[in-house]
Design an enzyme around this catalytic site. Structure first.
Site, PDB file in Angstrom:
ATOM      1  N   ASP A 127      -0.888  -7.046   2.254  1.00  0.00           N
ATOM      2  CA  ASP A 127      -1.336  -7.212   3.642  1.00  0.00           C
ATOM      3  C   ASP A 127      -0.272  -7.805   4.566  1.00  0.00           C
ATOM      4  O   ASP A 127      -0.410  -7.751   5.783  1.00  0.00           O
ATOM      5  CB  ASP A 127      -2.565  -8.126   3.702  1.00  0.00           C
ATOM      6  CG  ASP A 127      -3.745  -7.558   2.944  1.00  0.00           C
ATOM      7  OD1 ASP A 127      -3.764  -6.336   2.707  1.00  0.00           O
ATOM      8  OD2 ASP A 127      -4.650  -8.331   2.588  1.00  0.00           O
ATOM      9  N   ARG A 265     -13.349  13.886   9.616  1.00  0.00           N
ATOM     10  CA  ARG A 265     -13.469  13.471   8.206  1.00  0.00           C
ATOM     11  C   ARG A 265     -12.692  12.185   7.996  1.00  0.00           C
ATOM     12  O   ARG A 265     -11.784  11.868   8.761  1.00  0.00           O
ATOM     13  CB  ARG A 265     -12.893  14.533   7.266  1.00  0.00           C
ATOM     14  CG  ARG A 265     -13.527  15.895   7.379  1.00  0.00           C
ATOM     15  CD  ARG A 265     -14.896  15.925   6.704  1.00  0.00           C
ATOM     16  NE  ARG A 265     -15.489  17.243   6.854  1.00  0.00           N
ATOM     17  CZ  ARG A 265     -15.243  18.274   6.055  1.00  0.00           C
ATOM     18  NH1 ARG A 265     -14.401  18.151   5.055  1.00  0.00           N
ATOM     19  NH2 ARG A 265     -15.840  19.425   6.259  1.00  0.00           N
ATOM     20  N   GLN A 273      -3.209   2.156  -2.460  1.00  0.00           N
ATOM     21  CA  GLN A 273      -2.147   1.419  -1.750  1.00  0.00           C
ATOM     22  C   GLN A 273      -1.582   0.265  -2.570  1.00  0.00           C
ATOM     23  O   GLN A 273      -0.541  -0.276  -2.272  1.00  0.00           O
ATOM     24  CB  GLN A 273      -2.703   0.826  -0.442  1.00  0.00           C
ATOM     25  CG  GLN A 273      -3.091   1.846   0.568  1.00  0.00           C
ATOM     26  CD  GLN A 273      -4.107   1.297   1.564  1.00  0.00           C
ATOM     27  OE1 GLN A 273      -3.741   0.863   2.639  1.00  0.00           O
ATOM     28  NE2 GLN A 273      -5.382   1.307   1.215  1.00  0.00           N
TER      29      GLN A 273
HETATM   30  O1  F6P Z   1      -5.545  -8.925  -0.122  1.00  0.00           O
HETATM   31  C1  F6P Z   1      -5.211  -7.703  -0.631  1.00  0.00           C
HETATM   32  C2  F6P Z   1      -6.353  -6.725  -0.513  1.00  0.00           C
HETATM   33  O2  F6P Z   1      -5.888  -5.497  -1.013  1.00  0.00           O
HETATM   34  C3  F6P Z   1      -6.950  -6.560   0.887  1.00  0.00           C
HETATM   35  O3  F6P Z   1      -6.212  -5.724   1.724  1.00  0.00           O
HETATM   36  C4  F6P Z   1      -8.312  -6.024   0.566  1.00  0.00           C
HETATM   37  O4  F6P Z   1      -9.232  -6.308   1.577  1.00  0.00           O
HETATM   38  C5  F6P Z   1      -8.670  -6.747  -0.681  1.00  0.00           C
HETATM   39  O5  F6P Z   1      -7.458  -7.116  -1.298  1.00  0.00           O
HETATM   40  C6  F6P Z   1      -9.513  -5.940  -1.626  1.00  0.00           C
HETATM   41  O6  F6P Z   1      -9.832  -6.725  -2.697  1.00  0.00           O
HETATM   42  P1  F6P Z   1     -10.510  -6.183  -4.034  1.00  0.00           P
HETATM   43  O7  F6P Z   1      -9.504  -5.379  -4.768  1.00  0.00           O
HETATM   44  O8  F6P Z   1     -10.871  -7.420  -4.769  1.00  0.00           O
HETATM   45  O9  F6P Z   1     -11.676  -5.382  -3.605  1.00  0.00           O
END
Ligand code: F6P
Length: 341
Positions: A127, A265, A273
């Site tokens: 992030d 869509r 990612q």
């Molecule tokens: O903090 C990294 C992150 O990939 C965020 O972008 C995302 O909201 C969150 O983790 C998702 O977390 P999890 O894999 O626990 O659902």
């Protein structure tokens, strides 16, 4: 010296590169021994370890994920959690900890350091929302993955004259959406920091269709319409009080269809990612962070996080890094509005 290493929070490309650099330099230059703690703060909390020597880090530089496992365990929320960690570190003869994590994992590190646990932090998160460092490793990889996806979506969107919405990660910070959107040539970028005006977005979509191009909208999972609220999967919270976000992309596609009569869509990129091999940039950054983190341990400079400032790796107080999130400033968003619509 015996040094414990852990990786906490969401995994991130480059974690293994940090672990490798820490172990390689710590062993060869300082003669340290290492203990791998499993699954984030759960490891020191429950005494879960795995061997961590030169042989264990061989070949892991390009590998995604983390050989130590990860979790969102919050020991501060657990009764007697801090005492358990201190007792386990003492039993295992661990003199120092290197915690590799984002705001939550390093937030715990900050609190533990205040309670006399010797810890050095390494910033990771796709992030890129940690303060006090110009970039976190993992971000470049995530942006490249999202950017490639956008490139691919352009051609199919144009073949069918559809609007395509790409939902990317970013709960509180829209860095991935902003950078992937710029590099992929998106027509609309929506980020959590700046609630959007739906009428304006629909206007951009229509003007794009009028010029015979199909619009690509990049939306961060934490983006929200003005006067709207965050879209969540359910009401559950993790140990750090975070909701599971989901649905803004689909909601937006529904609004576009209803208001423009054009097909729309959504592609939710999700954990794609975060998975797989890090880019060269992230491998270099993660390696440099690891090398500097073990130097900080050697100097007994605890309570610090290694950080990228320009091209230098510096040390900053953990408190400075975890005090507030680094979000996208308005001027960075305004800069790209030229390309909307
Ligand atoms: O903090 C990294 C992150 O990939 C965020 O972008 C995302 O909201 C969150 O983790 C998702 O977390 P999890 O894999 O626990 O659902």
């Amino acid at each position: 010296m015996r040094v414990g290493v852990l990786t906490g929070g969401g995994d991130c490309p480059g974690l293994n590169a940090v672990i490798r650099a820490v172990v390689r330099k710590g062993t060869s230059q300082y003669g340290f021994e290492f203990v791998g703690f499993r699954d984030g703060w759960k490891g020191p909390l429950e005494g879960l370890t795995s061997p961590l020597g030169i042989a264990d880090v061989r070949g892991i530089l390009p590998r995604g994920g983390t050989i130590l496992g990860s979790s969102r365990t919050n020991p501060i929320k657990i009764d007697g959690g801090v005492d358990k960690i201190k007792a386990n570190l003492a039993d295992l003869g661990v003199d120092a900890l290197i915690a590799i994590g984002g705001e939550d994992t390093l937030g715990v590190a900050t609190q533990l350091h205040a309670l006399d646990v010797p810890v050095v932090g390494v910033p990771k998160t796709i992030d890129n929302d940690l303060s006090a460092t110009d970039y976190t490793f993992g971000f470049d990889t995530a942006v490249n993955i999202a950017s490639e996806a956008i490139d691919r979506l352009h051609t199919t969107a144009e073949s069918h004259q559809r609007a395509l919405v790409v939902e990317v990660m970013g709960r509180h910070a829209g860095w991935i959406a902003l950078h992937a959107g710029i590099s992929g040539g998106a027509n609309v970028i929506l980020i959590p920091e700046i609630p959007f005006d739906l009428d304006e977005v629909i206007g951009w979509v229509e003007s794009r269709f009028e010029s015979h191009y199909a619009p690509i909208l990049v939306v961060a999972e934490g983006a929200l319409p003005k006067d709207g609220s965050l879209m969540t999967k359910d009401a559950s919270l993790d140990a750090f009080g975070h909701v599971k976000l989901s649905g803004i992309g689909d909601w937006l596609a529904g609004q576009i269809e209803a208001r423009t009569g054009k097909e729309a869509r959504t592609s939710v990129l999700g954990h794609i990612q975060r998975g797989g091999t890090p880019t060269a940039f992230d491998r270099v950054l993660a390696t440099r962070f690891g090398l500097q983190a073990i130097d900080a341990v050697h100097d007994k400079d605890f309570g610090v996080m290694v950080a990228l400032r320009g091209t230098d790796i510096i040390r900053v107080p953990l408190l400075e890094a975890t005090g507030s999130l680094k979000t996208v400033p308005q001027w960075r968003y305004d800069e790209v509005r030229t390309f909307f619509g």
